[in-house]
Design a protein around this motif. Structure first.
Motif, PDB file in Angstrom:
ATOM      1  N   ALA A 187     -32.954  48.049  38.299  1.00 38.61           N
ATOM      2  CA  ALA A 187     -33.540  48.991  37.340  1.00 38.61           C
ATOM      3  C   ALA A 187     -34.093  48.323  36.087  1.00 38.61           C
ATOM      4  CB  ALA A 187     -32.494  50.031  36.947  1.00 38.61           C
ATOM      5  N   VAL A 188     -33.956  47.012  35.946  1.00 38.29           N
ATOM      6  CA  VAL A 188     -34.399  46.366  34.709  1.00 38.29           C
ATOM      7  C   VAL A 188     -35.486  45.329  34.985  1.00 38.29           C
ATOM      8  CG1 VAL A 188     -32.154  46.654  33.604  1.00 38.29           C
ATOM      9  CG2 VAL A 188     -32.667  44.528  34.753  1.00 38.29           C
ATOM     10  N   ASP A 189     -36.171  44.976  33.924  1.00 34.77           N
ATOM     11  CA  ASP A 189     -37.219  43.974  33.990  1.00 34.77           C
ATOM     12  C   ASP A 189     -36.629  42.612  33.635  1.00 34.77           C
ATOM     13  OD1 ASP A 189     -39.489  42.476  33.939  1.00 34.77           O
ATOM     14  OD2 ASP A 189     -40.465  43.593  32.329  1.00 34.77           O
ATOM     15  N   VAL A 190     -36.243  41.853  34.638  1.00 35.83           N
ATOM     16  CA  VAL A 190     -35.683  40.520  34.423  1.00 35.83           C
ATOM     17  C   VAL A 190     -36.732  39.603  33.806  1.00 35.83           C
ATOM     18  CG1 VAL A 190     -34.661  38.505  35.589  1.00 35.83           C
ATOM     19  CG2 VAL A 190     -34.012  40.808  36.283  1.00 35.83           C
ATOM     20  N   GLY A 191     -38.006  39.920  34.039  1.00 32.97           N
ATOM     21  CA  GLY A 191     -39.086  39.111  33.493  1.00 32.97           C
ATOM     22  C   GLY A 191     -39.047  38.992  31.979  1.00 32.97           C
ATOM     23  N   VAL A 192     -38.554  40.019  31.289  1.00 28.38           N
ATOM     24  CA  VAL A 192     -38.450  39.976  29.825  1.00 28.38           C
ATOM     25  C   VAL A 192     -37.503  38.856  29.412  1.00 28.38           C
ATOM     26  CG1 VAL A 192     -37.655  41.254  27.788  1.00 28.38           C
ATOM     27  CG2 VAL A 192     -38.979  42.429  29.551  1.00 28.38           C
ATOM     28  N   ALA A 193     -36.352  38.763  30.071  1.00 26.92           N
ATOM     29  CA  ALA A 193     -35.381  37.716  29.753  1.00 26.92           C
ATOM     30  C   ALA A 193     -35.920  36.340  30.119  1.00 26.92           C
ATOM     31  CB  ALA A 193     -34.067  37.981  30.482  1.00 26.92           C
ATOM     32  N   ILE A 194     -36.580  36.243  31.256  1.00 28.01           N
ATOM     33  CA  ILE A 194     -37.150  34.958  31.681  1.00 28.01           C
ATOM     34  C   ILE A 194     -38.250  34.529  30.724  1.00 28.01           C
ATOM     35  CG2 ILE A 194     -38.477  33.828  33.512  1.00 28.01           C
ATOM     36  CD1 ILE A 194     -36.741  35.473  35.509  1.00 28.01           C
ATOM     37  N   SER A 195     -39.078  35.464  30.280  1.00 27.84           N
ATOM     38  CA  SER A 195     -40.120  35.134  29.300  1.00 27.84           C
ATOM     39  C   SER A 195     -39.517  34.619  28.003  1.00 27.84           C
ATOM     40  CB  SER A 195     -40.983  36.355  29.002  1.00 27.84           C
ATOM     41  OG  SER A 195     -41.727  36.703  30.135  1.00 27.84           O
TER      42      SER A 195
ATOM     43  N   PHE B 230     -25.764  35.261  24.721  1.00 26.59           N
ATOM     44  CA  PHE B 230     -26.982  35.961  25.114  1.00 26.59           C
ATOM     45  C   PHE B 230     -26.744  36.590  26.480  1.00 26.59           C
ATOM     46  CE2 PHE B 230     -28.093  32.537  22.279  1.00 26.59           C
ATOM     47  CZ  PHE B 230     -28.952  33.135  21.389  1.00 26.59           C
ATOM     48  N   ARG B 231     -27.143  37.857  26.629  1.00 23.87           N
ATOM     49  CA  ARG B 231     -26.924  38.594  27.871  1.00 23.87           C
ATOM     50  C   ARG B 231     -28.227  39.198  28.365  1.00 23.87           C
ATOM     51  NH1 ARG B 231     -23.240  35.923  27.465  1.00 23.87           N
ATOM     52  NH2 ARG B 231     -21.056  36.455  27.215  1.00 23.87           N
ATOM     53  N   ALA B 232     -28.422  39.088  29.676  1.00 22.96           N
ATOM     54  CA  ALA B 232     -29.567  39.715  30.337  1.00 22.96           C
ATOM     55  C   ALA B 232     -29.043  40.441  31.572  1.00 22.96           C
ATOM     56  CB  ALA B 232     -30.599  38.666  30.739  1.00 22.96           C
ATOM     57  N   HIS B 233     -29.554  41.608  31.798  1.00 24.28           N
ATOM     58  CA  HIS B 233     -29.180  42.365  32.993  1.00 24.28           C
ATOM     59  C   HIS B 233     -30.112  41.959  34.127  1.00 24.28           C
ATOM     60  CE1 HIS B 233     -26.441  45.174  30.905  1.00 24.28           C
ATOM     61  NE2 HIS B 233     -27.182  44.826  29.879  1.00 24.28           N
TER      62      HIS B 233
ATOM     63  N   SER C 103     -31.690  23.881  25.956  1.00 20.77           N
ATOM     64  CA  SER C 103     -30.601  22.920  26.143  1.00 20.77           C
ATOM     65  C   SER C 103     -29.463  23.157  25.155  1.00 20.77           C
ATOM     66  CB  SER C 103     -31.116  21.489  26.025  1.00 20.77           C
ATOM     67  OG  SER C 103     -31.433  21.169  24.692  1.00 20.77           O
ATOM     68  N   LEU C 104     -29.731  23.883  24.075  1.00 24.86           N
ATOM     69  CA  LEU C 104     -28.697  24.193  23.092  1.00 24.86           C
ATOM     70  C   LEU C 104     -27.842  25.398  23.494  1.00 24.86           C
ATOM     71  CD1 LEU C 104     -30.819  23.797  19.837  1.00 24.86           C
ATOM     72  CD2 LEU C 104     -29.137  22.173  20.735  1.00 24.86           C
ATOM     73  N   LEU C 105     -28.365  26.231  24.378  1.00 25.66           N
ATOM     74  CA  LEU C 105     -27.652  27.447  24.787  1.00 25.66           C
ATOM     75  C   LEU C 105     -26.304  27.099  25.411  1.00 25.66           C
ATOM     76  CD1 LEU C 105     -30.618  29.403  26.392  1.00 25.66           C
ATOM     77  CD2 LEU C 105     -29.434  29.988  24.271  1.00 25.66           C
ATOM     78  N   ARG C 106     -25.264  27.784  24.991  1.00 29.76           N
ATOM     79  CA  ARG C 106     -23.928  27.560  25.530  1.00 29.76           C
ATOM     80  C   ARG C 106     -23.377  28.797  26.226  1.00 29.76           C
ATOM     81  NH1 ARG C 106     -25.290  23.442  25.831  1.00 29.76           N
ATOM     82  NH2 ARG C 106     -25.032  21.727  24.410  1.00 29.76           N
ATOM     83  N   ASP C 107     -23.959  29.955  25.960  1.00 32.74           N
ATOM     84  CA  ASP C 107     -23.413  31.181  26.534  1.00 32.74           C
ATOM     85  C   ASP C 107     -24.558  32.134  26.854  1.00 32.74           C
ATOM     86  OD1 ASP C 107     -21.927  33.343  27.334  1.00 32.74           O
ATOM     87  OD2 ASP C 107     -20.816  33.560  25.465  1.00 32.74           O
ATOM     88  N   VAL C 108     -25.227  31.888  27.967  1.00 29.91           N
ATOM     89  CA  VAL C 108     -26.270  32.792  28.442  1.00 29.91           C
ATOM     90  C   VAL C 108     -25.842  33.284  29.820  1.00 29.91           C
ATOM     91  CG1 VAL C 108     -27.716  30.945  29.388  1.00 29.91           C
ATOM     92  CG2 VAL C 108     -28.754  33.133  28.844  1.00 29.91           C
ATOM     93  N   CYS C 109     -25.945  34.587  30.015  1.00 35.63           N
ATOM     94  CA  CYS C 109     -25.389  35.183  31.210  1.00 35.63           C
ATOM     95  C   CYS C 109     -26.273  36.333  31.691  1.00 35.63           C
ATOM     96  CB  CYS C 109     -23.985  35.695  30.886  1.00 35.63           C
ATOM     97  SG  CYS C 109     -23.158  36.491  32.250  1.00 35.63           S
ATOM     98  N   PHE C 110     -26.600  36.337  32.975  1.00 32.64           N
ATOM     99  CA  PHE C 110     -27.227  37.491  33.618  1.00 32.64           C
ATOM    100  C   PHE C 110     -26.091  38.267  34.242  1.00 32.64           C
ATOM    101  CE2 PHE C 110     -30.748  34.722  33.106  1.00 32.64           C
ATOM    102  CZ  PHE C 110     -31.876  35.521  33.086  1.00 32.64           C
TER     103      PHE C 110
END
Length: 188
Positions: free
Chosen positions: A95-103, A88-91, A114-121
């Motif tokens: 210029a982007v809305d980080v709130g969308v990824a946080i939501s 999973f990737r979030a910018h 807790s299951l996430l193994r590959d989440v990256c901003f």
């Protein structure tokens, strides 16, 4: 369980069920949690077009896979596979809305986080943190680290900067030991 009421999918051998689930759930490319930074596109027009698609809801953070909504047994295994096996990737640039990824991270809840193994901003521009340190400070002070228990680890290459977020330190290799038991009515 009565075989007449049991899903035909669950009547298959465990290995075949896992192969079907993997084919239906695991993506080759990372799943995007928000619209990309302008530096991720070939042109400003391409970025504006993609940003409009996100704003109009035609592009969105990933939904849980449809197969996870068929029965409790499949849901348990499918969601584990979805969150553990996909990237999973979030910018996080200005210029982007980080709130969308946080939501999205809030919405999936602590058990799935807790299951996430590959989440990256991340930002494609490897110099971004040096050029705009406030954006990284905002990310590190965001709800991801503060309220959700995520730990941010920096990974930079010549091509990009990535801030991996770790929500759980459990053994990454302990994936599917209970899968056959789940399919055959064992306890989780």
């Amino acid at each position: 369980m009565d075989t007449k009421s049991q899903s035909r999918l669950l009547q298959l051998p465990d290995e075949l069920i896992l192969m079907i689930l993997e084919f239906a759930i695991v993506e080759d490319e990372p799943l995007l949690l928000n619209c990309g930074c302008d530096s991720s596109y070939e042109s400003e027009e391409e970025w504006e077009e993609d940003e409009t698609l996100w704003q109009d809801g035609e592009k969105h953070s990933p939904y849980q896979p449809a197969i996870s909504r068929t029965c409790a047994v499949l849901r348990s295994v499918a969601l584990r596979m979805f969150y553990r096996e996909n990237a999973f990737r979030a910018h996080y640039c200005y210029a982007v809305d980080v709130g969308v990824a946080i939501s999205w991270l809030q919405c999936i809840g602590p058990k799935n986080r807790s299951l996430l193994r590959d989440v990256c901003f991340w930002d494609k521009n490897a110099q971004y943190d040096a050029q705009s340190p406030r954006e990284l400070v905002k990310l590190k002070r965001s709800e991801v680290a503060r309220d959700m228990g995520g730990r941010i680890e920096n990974v930079s290459t010549e091509e990009s900067t990535c801030h991996h977020v770790i929500f759980d330190d459990s053994d990454e290799n302990a994936h599917y030991e209970l899968v056959p038991q789940l399919f055959r009515g064992g306890e989780d």
